[in-house]
Motif scaffolding. Structure first.
Motif, mmCIF file in Angstrom:
data_model
loop_
_atom_site.group_PDB
_atom_site.id
_atom_site.type_symbol
_atom_site.label_atom_id
_atom_site.label_comp_id
_atom_site.label_asym_id
_atom_site.label_seq_id
_atom_site.Cartn_x
_atom_site.Cartn_y
_atom_site.Cartn_z
ATOM 1 N N ALA A 35 0.862 -1.182 0.000
ATOM 2 C CA ALA A 35 0.000 0.000 0.000
ATOM 3 C C ALA A 35 0.896 1.229 0.000
ATOM 4 O O ALA A 35 2.093 1.142 0.308
ATOM 5 N N GLU B 155 -5.037 -4.397 5.771
ATOM 6 C CA GLU B 155 -4.657 -3.247 4.966
ATOM 7 C C GLU B 155 -3.176 -2.945 5.194
ATOM 8 O O GLU B 155 -2.712 -2.849 6.327
ATOM 9 N N ALA B 156 -2.424 -2.828 4.118
ATOM 10 C CA ALA B 156 -1.000 -2.501 4.171
ATOM 11 C C ALA B 156 -0.164 -3.589 4.833
ATOM 12 O O ALA B 156 0.918 -3.316 5.345
#
Length: 253
Positions: A129, A241-242
């Motif tokens: 990300a 996420e990430a």
């Protein structure tokens, strides 16, 4: 997806001890009140129709390879109804940049990289990300982001102008989590785990972007097989996420 995998993933929808599949020429009728109808459509996906006639798509029937054409930038699109994907790269004819799109937590995907008749083609791996961040001039420098990352996650920075002294564009650093949206960075993973932060100084200008890197075993980006016509397999898991981990599955095949 085979029948066993389907049962494991969608057992909540099945009340009977056995699942009986019956071939039909069209989608099933709306079921009685309180029931669901489970069927495989001619689009290659599993579907569930509820007692209101609303259809939800569950997943792909097949885990066949998804072809990715050779090009300067090669994108691996994870926007699929299955969370297990296999990407087959066309033979690389030059060094390439890999990107991903639409990652979701829990997705698992495999990438097969194929060398052409020349070999020695090297990809630049995608980032888990990236986003614009702010960095303070302080001891230690504090970075504000929307990503909540664990300590030790590798990151790199780019800028449209000048980063603070202490942080160099393109150099890999390691995140030290201080809060859900804040952290510091360290020069090594060992320093990050020990809490040894980087001090920033001087001045800064422009817009700064932080790219979250893939987490590889032993914190080492793998070396590809570069002999002619060789191919290497790599597996990845989107943990959050990430947060993407990568692993070599097989090489020089």
């Amino acid at each position: 997806m085979n029948n066993e995998e389907f049962f494991n993933q969608y057992s909540d929808f099945v009340n009977d001890e056995y699942l009986n599949m019956v071939e039909q020429s069209s989608a099933p009728a709306t079921p009685a009140s309180g029931e669901l109808r489970l069927y495989a459509g001619d689009d290659g996906k599993w579907h569930v129709k509820d007692d209101a006639g609303i259809v939800a798509t569950l997943g792909e029937l097949s885990d066949e390879w998804i072809d990715v054409a050779d090009g300067a930038t090669m994108d691996f699109d994870l926007s699929s109804n299955t969370n297990k994907l296999k990407f087959l790269c066309a033979a690389l004819t030059d060094d390439r940049t890999f990107t991903i799109s639409n990652p979701s937590e829990g997705y698992v995907f495999l990438i097969r990289i194929v060398q052409d008749s020349t070999g020695t083609r090297i990809p630049t791996w995608f980032e888990a990300a990236s986003e614009v961040v702010t960095i303070t001039i302080a001891a230690p420098g504090v970075i504000t982001t929307s990503f909540d990352m664990k300590t030790g996650t590798p990151v790199k920075f780019t800028t449209t102008d000048t980063l603070p002294t202490g942080i160099t564009a393109g150099t890999q650093y390691y995140w030290i989590r201080t809060g859900a949206t804040t952290g510091n960075v360290a020069t090594t993973k060992a320093n990050a785990l020990a809490g040894t932060q980087i001090t920033t100084s001087g001045s800064q200008a422009g817009v700064h972007t932080m790219g979250v890197q893939i987490i590889w075993p032993e914190d080492t980006v793998p070396t590809l097989t570069t002999s002619k016509h060789a191919y290497d397999d790599f597996a990845f898991i989107v943990h959050a996420e990430a947060q993407i981990t990568g692993q070599i599955i097989s090489q020089d095949l």
